[in-house]
Design a protein around this motif. Structure first.
Motif, PDB file in Angstrom:
ATOM      1  N   PHE A  46       0.835  -1.206   0.000  1.00  0.00           N
ATOM      2  CA  PHE A  46       0.000   0.000   0.000  1.00  0.00           C
ATOM      3  C   PHE A  46       0.867   1.252   0.000  1.00  0.00           C
ATOM      4  O   PHE A  46       0.477   2.298  -0.525  1.00  0.00           O
ATOM      5  CB  PHE A  46      -0.863   0.017   1.269  1.00  0.00           C
ATOM      6  N   TYR A  47       2.047   1.145   0.613  1.00  0.00           N
ATOM      7  CA  TYR A  47       2.883   2.315   0.864  1.00  0.00           C
ATOM      8  C   TYR A  47       4.227   2.207   0.154  1.00  0.00           C
ATOM      9  O   TYR A  47       5.194   2.869   0.532  1.00  0.00           O
ATOM     10  CB  TYR A  47       3.084   2.471   2.374  1.00  0.00           C
ATOM     11  N   ALA A  48       4.263   1.398  -0.902  1.00  0.00           N
ATOM     12  CA  ALA A  48       5.527   1.177  -1.615  1.00  0.00           C
ATOM     13  C   ALA A  48       6.121   2.486  -2.120  1.00  0.00           C
ATOM     14  O   ALA A  48       7.317   2.743  -1.968  1.00  0.00           O
ATOM     15  CB  ALA A  48       5.305   0.209  -2.773  1.00  0.00           C
ATOM     16  N   GLY A  49       5.305   3.329  -2.708  1.00  0.00           N
ATOM     17  CA  GLY A  49       5.801   4.588  -3.254  1.00  0.00           C
ATOM     18  C   GLY A  49       6.348   5.522  -2.196  1.00  0.00           C
ATOM     19  O   GLY A  49       7.381   6.175  -2.391  1.00  0.00           O
ATOM     20  N   GLN A  50       5.664   5.572  -1.053  1.00  0.00           N
ATOM     21  CA  GLN A  50       6.135   6.426   0.035  1.00  0.00           C
ATOM     22  C   GLN A  50       7.466   5.915   0.594  1.00  0.00           C
ATOM     23  O   GLN A  50       8.379   6.707   0.872  1.00  0.00           O
ATOM     24  CB  GLN A  50       5.084   6.476   1.160  1.00  0.00           C
ATOM     25  N   LEU A  51       7.576   4.612   0.752  1.00  0.00           N
ATOM     26  CA  LEU A  51       8.808   4.049   1.322  1.00  0.00           C
ATOM     27  C   LEU A  51       9.975   4.178   0.343  1.00  0.00           C
ATOM     28  O   LEU A  51      11.116   4.408   0.752  1.00  0.00           O
ATOM     29  CB  LEU A  51       8.578   2.589   1.712  1.00  0.00           C
ATOM     30  N   VAL A  52       9.696   4.046  -0.953  1.00  0.00           N
ATOM     31  CA  VAL A  52      10.733   4.273  -1.959  1.00  0.00           C
ATOM     32  C   VAL A  52      11.171   5.734  -1.921  1.00  0.00           C
ATOM     33  O   VAL A  52      12.373   6.042  -1.974  1.00  0.00           O
ATOM     34  CB  VAL A  52      10.223   3.890  -3.366  1.00  0.00           C
ATOM     35  N   ALA A  53      10.205   6.651  -1.821  1.00  0.00           N
ATOM     36  CA  ALA A  53      10.535   8.082  -1.763  1.00  0.00           C
ATOM     37  C   ALA A  53      11.408   8.385  -0.548  1.00  0.00           C
ATOM     38  O   ALA A  53      12.325   9.215  -0.616  1.00  0.00           O
ATOM     39  CB  ALA A  53       9.259   8.914  -1.717  1.00  0.00           C
ATOM     40  N   LEU A  54      11.147   7.696   0.559  1.00  0.00           N
ATOM     41  CA  LEU A  54      11.952   7.886   1.758  1.00  0.00           C
ATOM     42  C   LEU A  54      13.378   7.373   1.545  1.00  0.00           C
ATOM     43  O   LEU A  54      14.357   8.086   1.807  1.00  0.00           O
ATOM     44  CB  LEU A  54      11.301   7.151   2.926  1.00  0.00           C
ATOM     45  N   GLU A  55      13.496   6.133   1.052  1.00  0.00           N
ATOM     46  CA  GLU A  55      14.805   5.494   0.918  1.00  0.00           C
ATOM     47  C   GLU A  55      15.658   6.128  -0.181  1.00  0.00           C
ATOM     48  O   GLU A  55      16.888   6.161  -0.077  1.00  0.00           O
ATOM     49  CB  GLU A  55      14.632   3.996   0.656  1.00  0.00           C
ATOM     50  N   LYS A  56      15.035   6.632  -1.224  1.00  0.00           N
ATOM     51  CA  LYS A  56      15.779   7.240  -2.334  1.00  0.00           C
ATOM     52  C   LYS A  56      16.062   8.725  -2.098  1.00  0.00           C
ATOM     53  O   LYS A  56      16.698   9.379  -2.924  1.00  0.00           O
ATOM     54  CB  LYS A  56      15.016   7.068  -3.650  1.00  0.00           C
ATOM     55  N   GLY A  57      15.598   9.255  -0.988  1.00  0.00           N
ATOM     56  CA  GLY A  57      15.883  10.652  -0.664  1.00  0.00           C
ATOM     57  C   GLY A  57      15.004  11.664  -1.366  1.00  0.00           C
ATOM     58  O   GLY A  57      15.316  12.866  -1.372  1.00  0.00           O
ATOM     59  N   ASP A 215     -15.720   0.695 -10.298  1.00  0.00           N
ATOM     60  CA  ASP A 215     -14.338   0.540  -9.867  1.00  0.00           C
ATOM     61  C   ASP A 215     -13.955   1.798  -9.100  1.00  0.00           C
ATOM     62  O   ASP A 215     -13.652   2.823  -9.691  1.00  0.00           O
ATOM     63  CB  ASP A 215     -13.427   0.359 -11.093  1.00  0.00           C
ATOM     64  N   TRP A 216     -13.988   1.715  -7.786  1.00  0.00           N
ATOM     65  CA  TRP A 216     -13.806   2.900  -6.957  1.00  0.00           C
ATOM     66  C   TRP A 216     -12.337   3.256  -6.789  1.00  0.00           C
ATOM     67  O   TRP A 216     -11.455   2.403  -6.857  1.00  0.00           O
ATOM     68  CB  TRP A 216     -14.415   2.661  -5.581  1.00  0.00           C
ATOM     69  N   TYR A 217     -12.087   4.541  -6.537  1.00  0.00           N
ATOM     70  CA  TYR A 217     -10.749   4.963  -6.145  1.00  0.00           C
ATOM     71  C   TYR A 217     -10.344   4.222  -4.870  1.00  0.00           C
ATOM     72  O   TYR A 217     -11.185   3.884  -4.034  1.00  0.00           O
ATOM     73  CB  TYR A 217     -10.713   6.462  -5.857  1.00  0.00           C
ATOM     74  N   GLY A 218      -9.022   4.042  -4.720  1.00  0.00           N
ATOM     75  CA  GLY A 218      -8.515   3.363  -3.535  1.00  0.00           C
ATOM     76  C   GLY A 218      -7.761   4.301  -2.623  1.00  0.00           C
ATOM     77  O   GLY A 218      -8.245   5.367  -2.240  1.00  0.00           O
ATOM     78  N   SER A 219      -6.539   3.923  -2.274  1.00  0.00           N
ATOM     79  CA  SER A 219      -5.752   4.672  -1.296  1.00  0.00           C
ATOM     80  C   SER A 219      -5.412   6.070  -1.791  1.00  0.00           C
ATOM     81  O   SER A 219      -4.966   6.254  -2.924  1.00  0.00           O
ATOM     82  CB  SER A 219      -4.462   3.902  -0.978  1.00  0.00           C
TER      83      SER A 219
END
Length: 333
Positions: A46-57, A215-219
């Motif tokens: 669910f939070y892959a993009g946020q965690l990548v943004a954190l780790e990649k600076g 097909d509803w929006y998600g997160s």
């Protein structure tokens, strides 16, 4: 004691250079703006993009020192954001609608999952291929959640009376399905349940909600509406870095799995890989192909509200404009 002007100048020169060269990173850290973002569920991808943004600076590049904390549910997050106990956080789009109807002033500033990936899962051996095949069957439904709303909407769209199906309220449908205590259950493509069925030596059969016209929006990234007035630049920076993180994943899936494993060491790497593949199918849509990741529009929010009203999950409606804003999306700046 320094005995000459030359010695004093020499020491000054050394100190000045040390201040200029050595503490640059420390200085940068001291001016980063601290942001706490609250998750709303326990599925890592669910939070892959946020965690990548954190780790990649990517957040640091925007001048943000972002930390994440685990939450409970979207509805709890909406309450915490509404009370300003949390600056911003994740929230399922239908929860945003419910919150606004309850007078909680939350706003979606980016839709990260253009669709939720909801399905009805059964065992292939049960030969349940359409919603009509559920008539007379036992269906496990995660009660009190958006999955229950999805099930009701699917029954309505398919023209299947709810009373023709035996609803079994459950927390986790996969174990009951594998044990043949139910015939089908509500699920999501990125959850661990399809993999649990596979590991039990069974083959799953999925009925997709999108095949029935909804097909509803998600997160979504959700903030208090006051933050839009008080610190719009903070939101803009966070959204920009977050979307950059999600965009990075497309060409860096193995690296993303490693990042997820770092933050969720208890997770099975095989599950993370399969869940991520399923998740990345949900972040793009016709809208994002035209307007970029994170896109949202009035039609999507209006249709979702109409669906929730039709199944009596909500009893009133608002102008869809209050649920979202596109002003912080990079392609709308």
């Amino acid at each position: 004691m320094l005995k000459s002007r030359k010695e004093r100048l020499f020491v000054f020169f050394i100190l000045a250079n040390a201040m200029f060269l050595m503490p640059r990173n420390l200085f940068a850290q001291s001016i980063l703006k601290k942001v706490t973002y609250q998750f709303d569920w326990n599925i890592p991808t669910f939070y892959a993009g946020q965690l990548v943004a954190l780790e990649k600076g990517f957040y640091r590049d925007e001048g943000l020192d972002v930390s994440f904390q685990k939450g409970d549910t979207s509805l709890v997050n909406m309450q915490l954001i509404g009370m300003k106990k949390v600056l911003m956080g994740s929230g399922q789009a239908p929860a945003v609608i419910r919150a606004r109807l309850a007078g909680i002033p939350v706003v979606s500033v980016a839709v990260l999952m253009q669709t939720r990936g909801d399905v009805i899962m059964s065992l292939a051996e049960n030969n349940i291929k359409t919603a009509q095949d559920l008539i007379g069957k036992r269906v496990g439904v995660v009660a009190g959640t958006i999955l229950e709303d999805m099930f009701k909407m699917l029954m309505m769209k398919a023209g299947v009376p709810e009373e023709s199906v035996e609803v079994v309220k459950t927390v986790s449908g996969a174990p009951l399905l594998i044990a043949n205590n139910i015939d089908a259950c509500t699920a999501a493509t990125y959850s661990s349940w399809p993999m649990a069925v596979e590991k039990a030596g069974k083959q799953s059969q999925l009925i997709y909600t999108r095949d029935y016209g909804f097909d509803w929006y998600g997160s979504s990234v959700v903030v208090h509406e006051d933050l839009i007035k008080d610190d719009p630049e903070l939101i803009r920076k966070f959204v920009r870095a977050t979307l950059k993180g999600w965009g990075y994943i497309f060409d860096h899936r193995p690296e993303t799995v490693d990042i997820l494993k770092k933050h969720y060491p208890e997770s099975d790497p095989e599950f993370l890989q399969k869940s991520l593949e399923a998740m990345m199918l949900l972040v793009e849509s016709d809208d994002t192909k035209k307007n970029g990741l994170g896109s949202q529009n009035q039609e999507g929010w209006r249709n979702m509200q109409e669906d929730l009203f039709a199944i009596k999950s909500i009893n009133q409606k608002l102008d869809p404009e209050v649920f979202f804003t596109t002003q912080f999306l990079p392609d709308h700046e």
